[in-house]
Enzyme design. Structure first.
Site, PDB file in Angstrom:
ATOM      1  N   GLU A  39     -13.437  -5.346  -7.485  1.00  0.00           N
ATOM      2  CA  GLU A  39     -12.828  -6.168  -6.429  1.00  0.00           C
ATOM      3  C   GLU A  39     -13.090  -7.639  -6.722  1.00  0.00           C
ATOM      4  O   GLU A  39     -14.240  -8.050  -6.883  1.00  0.00           O
ATOM      5  CB  GLU A  39     -13.415  -5.766  -5.066  1.00  0.00           C
ATOM      6  N   GLY A  45     -13.104  -6.570   2.081  1.00  0.00           N
ATOM      7  CA  GLY A  45     -12.438  -6.081   3.298  1.00  0.00           C
ATOM      8  C   GLY A  45     -10.963  -5.809   3.076  1.00  0.00           C
ATOM      9  O   GLY A  45     -10.381  -4.941   3.703  1.00  0.00           O
ATOM     10  N   CYS A  48      -5.731  -6.174   5.235  1.00  0.00           N
ATOM     11  CA  CYS A  48      -5.575  -5.661   6.599  1.00  0.00           C
ATOM     12  C   CYS A  48      -6.673  -6.194   7.509  1.00  0.00           C
ATOM     13  O   CYS A  48      -6.415  -6.703   8.599  1.00  0.00           O
ATOM     14  CB  CYS A  48      -5.578  -4.129   6.561  1.00  0.00           C
ATOM     15  N   ALA A 120     -10.202  -7.886 -12.705  1.00  0.00           N
ATOM     16  CA  ALA A 120      -9.933  -6.980 -13.828  1.00  0.00           C
ATOM     17  C   ALA A 120      -8.595  -7.304 -14.481  1.00  0.00           C
ATOM     18  O   ALA A 120      -7.659  -7.758 -13.815  1.00  0.00           O
ATOM     19  CB  ALA A 120      -9.928  -5.545 -13.322  1.00  0.00           C
ATOM     20  N   GLY A 187      11.648 -17.297   8.223  1.00  0.00           N
ATOM     21  CA  GLY A 187      11.554 -15.858   7.980  1.00  0.00           C
ATOM     22  C   GLY A 187      11.357 -15.081   9.266  1.00  0.00           C
ATOM     23  O   GLY A 187      10.479 -15.402  10.058  1.00  0.00           O
ATOM     24  N   ARG A 278       5.851 -10.944   1.174  1.00  0.00           N
ATOM     25  CA  ARG A 278       4.760 -10.948   0.198  1.00  0.00           C
ATOM     26  C   ARG A 278       5.236 -10.265  -1.077  1.00  0.00           C
ATOM     27  O   ARG A 278       6.070  -9.367  -1.022  1.00  0.00           O
ATOM     28  CB  ARG A 278       3.536 -10.226   0.767  1.00  0.00           C
ATOM     29  N   ASP A 317       0.239  -2.176  -1.532  1.00  0.00           N
ATOM     30  CA  ASP A 317       1.248  -3.242  -1.594  1.00  0.00           C
ATOM     31  C   ASP A 317       1.715  -3.539  -3.023  1.00  0.00           C
ATOM     32  O   ASP A 317       2.829  -4.030  -3.211  1.00  0.00           O
ATOM     33  CB  ASP A 317       0.691  -4.545  -1.007  1.00  0.00           C
ATOM     34  N   HIS A 451       4.344  12.389  35.010  1.00  0.00           N
ATOM     35  CA  HIS A 451       5.118  11.388  35.740  1.00  0.00           C
ATOM     36  C   HIS A 451       4.191  10.562  36.633  1.00  0.00           C
ATOM     37  O   HIS A 451       3.316  11.123  37.270  1.00  0.00           O
ATOM     38  CB  HIS A 451       6.164  12.084  36.626  1.00  0.00           C
TER      39      HIS A 451
HETATM   40  C1  LIG Z   1      -0.245 -11.148   8.784  1.00  0.00           C
HETATM   41  C2  LIG Z   1      -0.118  -9.703   8.377  1.00  0.00           C
HETATM   42  C3  LIG Z   1      -0.128  -8.735   9.335  1.00  0.00           C
HETATM   43  C4  LIG Z   1      -0.023  -7.382   8.972  1.00  0.00           C
HETATM   44  N1  LIG Z   1      -0.010  -6.440   9.947  1.00  0.00           N
HETATM   45  C5  LIG Z   1       0.089  -5.145   9.626  1.00  0.00           C
HETATM   46  C6  LIG Z   1       0.081  -4.138  10.633  1.00  0.00           C
HETATM   47  O1  LIG Z   1      -0.007  -4.428  11.824  1.00  0.00           O
HETATM   48  N2  LIG Z   1       0.170  -2.848  10.247  1.00  0.00           N
HETATM   49  C7  LIG Z   1       0.294  -2.485   8.923  1.00  0.00           C
HETATM   50  O2  LIG Z   1       0.390  -1.283   8.620  1.00  0.00           O
HETATM   51  N3  LIG Z   1       0.288  -3.426   7.952  1.00  0.00           N
HETATM   52  C8  LIG Z   1       0.188  -4.730   8.269  1.00  0.00           C
HETATM   53  N4  LIG Z   1       0.174  -5.673   7.276  1.00  0.00           N
HETATM   54  C9  LIG Z   1       0.262  -5.219   5.868  1.00  0.00           C
HETATM   55  C10 LIG Z   1      -1.093  -4.644   5.407  1.00  0.00           C
HETATM   56  O3  LIG Z   1      -2.113  -5.575   5.684  1.00  0.00           O
HETATM   57  C11 LIG Z   1      -1.043  -4.327   3.918  1.00  0.00           C
HETATM   58  O4  LIG Z   1       0.039  -3.437   3.676  1.00  0.00           O
HETATM   59  C12 LIG Z   1      -2.326  -3.665   3.424  1.00  0.00           C
HETATM   60  O5  LIG Z   1      -3.459  -4.343   3.861  1.00  0.00           O
HETATM   61  C13 LIG Z   1      -2.305  -3.601   1.890  1.00  0.00           C
HETATM   62  O6  LIG Z   1      -3.466  -2.947   1.426  1.00  0.00           O
HETATM   63  P1  LIG Z   1      -3.747  -2.901  -0.145  1.00  0.00           P
HETATM   64  O7  LIG Z   1      -4.990  -2.119  -0.321  1.00  0.00           O
HETATM   65  O8  LIG Z   1      -2.527  -2.497  -0.867  1.00  0.00           O
HETATM   66  O9  LIG Z   1      -3.987  -4.419  -0.547  1.00  0.00           O
HETATM   67  P2  LIG Z   1      -5.195  -5.412  -0.179  1.00  0.00           P
HETATM   68  O10 LIG Z   1      -5.857  -5.049   1.076  1.00  0.00           O
HETATM   69  O11 LIG Z   1      -4.632  -6.785  -0.325  1.00  0.00           O
HETATM   70  O12 LIG Z   1      -6.253  -5.143  -1.327  1.00  0.00           O
HETATM   71  C14 LIG Z   1      -6.060  -5.570  -2.643  1.00  0.00           C
HETATM   72  C15 LIG Z   1      -7.400  -6.052  -3.168  1.00  0.00           C
HETATM   73  O13 LIG Z   1      -7.293  -6.206  -4.579  1.00  0.00           O
HETATM   74  C16 LIG Z   1      -8.079  -7.306  -4.961  1.00  0.00           C
HETATM   75  N5  LIG Z   1      -7.561  -7.724  -6.275  1.00  0.00           N
HETATM   76  C17 LIG Z   1      -6.376  -8.327  -6.557  1.00  0.00           C
HETATM   77  N6  LIG Z   1      -6.247  -8.505  -7.883  1.00  0.00           N
HETATM   78  C18 LIG Z   1      -7.375  -8.006  -8.454  1.00  0.00           C
HETATM   79  C19 LIG Z   1      -7.833  -7.898  -9.788  1.00  0.00           C
HETATM   80  N7  LIG Z   1      -7.103  -8.333 -10.822  1.00  0.00           N
HETATM   81  N8  LIG Z   1      -9.046  -7.328 -10.013  1.00  0.00           N
HETATM   82  C20 LIG Z   1      -9.800  -6.873  -8.985  1.00  0.00           C
HETATM   83  N9  LIG Z   1      -9.419  -6.963  -7.695  1.00  0.00           N
HETATM   84  C21 LIG Z   1      -8.216  -7.511  -7.437  1.00  0.00           C
HETATM   85  C22 LIG Z   1      -7.869  -8.314  -3.839  1.00  0.00           C
HETATM   86  O14 LIG Z   1      -8.947  -9.223  -3.779  1.00  0.00           O
HETATM   87  C23 LIG Z   1      -7.789  -7.413  -2.610  1.00  0.00           C
HETATM   88  O15 LIG Z   1      -9.011  -7.305  -1.936  1.00  0.00           O
HETATM   89  C24 LIG Z   1       0.070  -7.025   7.606  1.00  0.00           C
HETATM   90  C25 LIG Z   1       0.061  -8.017   6.617  1.00  0.00           C
HETATM   91  C26 LIG Z   1      -0.035  -9.336   6.992  1.00  0.00           C
HETATM   92  C27 LIG Z   1      -0.052 -10.400   5.916  1.00  0.00           C
END
Ligand SMILES: Cc1cc2nc3c(=O)[nH]c(=O)nc-3n(C[C@H](O)[C@H](O)[C@H](O)COP(=O)(O)OP(=O)(O)OC[C@H]3O[C@@H](n4cnc5c(N)ncnc54)[C@H](O)[C@@H]3O)c2cc1C
Length: 472
Positions: A39, A45, A48, A120, A187, A278, A317, A451
């Site tokens: 990470e 964290g 999310c 990484a 947007g 995004r 994502d 109800h």
């Molecule tokens: C404002 C906002 C509100 C949202 N609200 C909602 C909601 O209400 N409900 C919902 O379902 N979704 C919501 N989302 C979307 C949701 O937050 C994401 O879909 C979700 O958190 C993605 O999780 P993830 O594990 O794919 O990515 P992330 O949680 O972004 O984790 C990716 C991790 O990879 C790490 N990383 C990146 N590159 C590297 C690398 N090269 N080497 C090592 N580590 C790396 C980063 O530091 C990060 O911690 C929201 C998004 C935003 C921006």
């Protein structure tokens, strides 16, 4: 799998410790695989917890309470002046986020997997280089399998002018020390609309500019129209079907020029929020070099979450196609299970896809939408029922919104549902449960509903469709 340990440092290396990565690592490690999470973020964290779902919903809830207090007259209440202390609102949000993050940190550190704080990048199909390391770490490591879950970053600005004028992304908007007097939001997707209502309810003059014909482009037009009506009623200036032309700043005021109904419009505000979506955080991973296929940065996978390099999986994502946290978690779990049991591959299934936008009215959708049904030429029947004609909603003073069901014309199986209204995000779960059991509209209509509740509203469109189907 023990054999792998002889030739690789780990059975599984997970790149990114957000929601998807944590789910993958937890699942792989629980099955006994030697697993590492890498990470790179300065805080643990994931999106999310730190800058996405949790902070935005904490702030939106505060905005809703304020809005209800200000509308107290509706229920005969005298609340002389419902005001706010923005610093205290932000401080509460910060405490909440810290609590969620603390829990996630504990999970990451107490997990049966190893956690390394570094960035990484692939050197070859089984090796990643580690840079920007926190602490003394090896320069690279090897693994038999990988799960890439590096998340997403805010899409770059579409105009060089905008970079010069300066703008906020949701990251900064969720952590502002003070409110701007006015705000232009570019947007009208989920993040744009949620933040538009949050700022508007905290007395910021909000202008929202959307390129498409309606807000929330993936939703049916009726859902978007209901939200647009509510936004206009609350005082948000809304422009749809626009084309962005330029941006400028004189240091005090920022301006946006755009085309709207064959006219050039110019709006000004103290701040601009760019909410144009995004993009996958995949640049710099050297995916092309190792043969992992991407499309516009998005890692392409099959339904088993496997990339074009079979021992490398992706989740969350960075692969999409939906940037929704529970989908990322499911993808991460599926990727890990498929690594553990390669002979019994599991597939992701988006039949029960659900999305919720936490505006007021909330916009919640499960399964098929009318838009998607038309695109895929799926035969369906629909019926809707308005909240302003529903007992519990009337008690709550709800003026806008509806529920809608889509059903298969012959069998009556529920194919999808939409709820635009109070607690839409909660109510939609009844439809997810019904769809999971492949229930028909007749069965849903016959199910007991207490109800007066909001939930009983589903029985109206369900009964209407059941009648239609019976009548042939
Ligand atoms: C404002 C906002 C509100 C949202 N609200 C909602 C909601 O209400 N409900 C919902 O379902 N979704 C919501 N989302 C979307 C949701 O937050 C994401 O879909 C979700 O958190 C993605 O999780 P993830 O594990 O794919 O990515 P992330 O949680 O972004 O984790 C990716 C991790 O990879 C790490 N990383 C990146 N590159 C590297 C690398 N090269 N080497 C090592 N580590 C790396 C980063 O530091 C990060 O911690 C929201 C998004 C935003 C921006």
């Amino acid at each position: 799998m023990n054999k792998a340990r002889d030739s690789f440092d780990y059975d599984v290396a997970v790149l990114g410790g957000g929601s998807a990565g944590y789910a993958a690592a937890h699942t792989a490690a629980a099955a006994g695989l030697h697993t590492v999470v890498i990470e790179s973020g300065s805080a643990l964290g994931g999106l999310c917890i730190l800058r996405g779902c949790m902070p935005s919903k904490a702030l939106l809830y505060a905005a809703e309470v304020l809005h209800l207090a200000r509308a107290g007259k509706t229920w005969g209440l005298k609340i002389p002046k419902a005001g706010f202390d923005f610093k205290a609102v932000m401080a509460r949000k910060k405490v909440m986020v810290e609590e969620f993050a603390k829990y996630r940190r504990q999970e990451l550190r107490a997990g049966k997997f190893k956690l390394l704080r570094a960035r990484a990048r692939f050197l070859d199909g089984h090796t990643v280089a580690l840079s920007e390391a926190q602490g003394r770490l090896p320069k690279f490591l090897t693994a038999k399998h990988f799960v890439i879950s590096t998340g997403s970053v805010a899409a770059p600005s579409p105009l060089p002018d905008l970079d010069e004028a300066g703008f906020l992304t949701s990251d900064e908007a969720l952590a502002l020390p003070r409110l701007p007097k006015s705000l232009i939001i570019l947007g009208g997707g989920p993040v744009g609309v949620e933040l538009a209502q949050f700022f508007c309810r905290f007395d910021v003059e909000v202008t929202l500019i959307q390129r498409g014909k309606h807000l929330l482009r993936d939703c049916d037009a009726d859902a978007a129209l209901a939200l647009e009506k509510a936004f206009r009623r609350e005082g948000i200036r809304l422009f749809t079907s626009t084309e962005l032309l330029g941006a400028s700043s004189n240091g005090r005021v920022k301006r946006i020029n755009f085309q709207f109904r064959n006219q050039i419009k110019r709006v000004a505000a103290a701040e601009i929020l760019l909410a144009l979506g995004r993009i996958p955080a995949t640049s710099g991973l050297c995916l092309e070099e190792i043969g992992v296929k991407t499309e516009y940065g998005r890692i392409v996978t099959n339904a088993s979450m496997q990339t074009s390099v079979p021992h490398i999986y992706a989740a969350g994502d960075c692969t999409g196609p939906h940037q929704i946290v529970h989908i990322g978690v499911e993808q991460g779990e599926i990727a890990a299970r498929n690594i553990v049991h390669p002979a019994k591959k599991q597939s992701i299934d988006y039949r029960l896809l659900c999305s919720v936008v936490f505006t007021d009215p909330q916009v919640a959708v499960a399964g098929l939408t009318e838009r998607r049904a038309a695109e895929l030429a799926i035969p369906h029947l629909t019926a809707s029922h308005l909240f302003n004609d529903h007992g519990k909603a009337m008690i709550m003073g709800t003026k806008v919104g509806f529920v809608k069901l889509l059903a298969a014309p012959r069998t009556g199986e529920i194919l999808g549902g939409a709820c635009v209204g109070p607690s839409g995000g909660e109510l939609i779960h009844e439809i997810i449960a019904a769809m999971r059991r492949r229930m028909t509209v007749g069965e849903l209509a016959a199910m007991p509903h207490y109800h007066p509740t909001l939930a009983e509203i589903w029985t109206y469109p369900a009964a209407e469709l059941a009648e239609q189907i019976k009548a042939g």
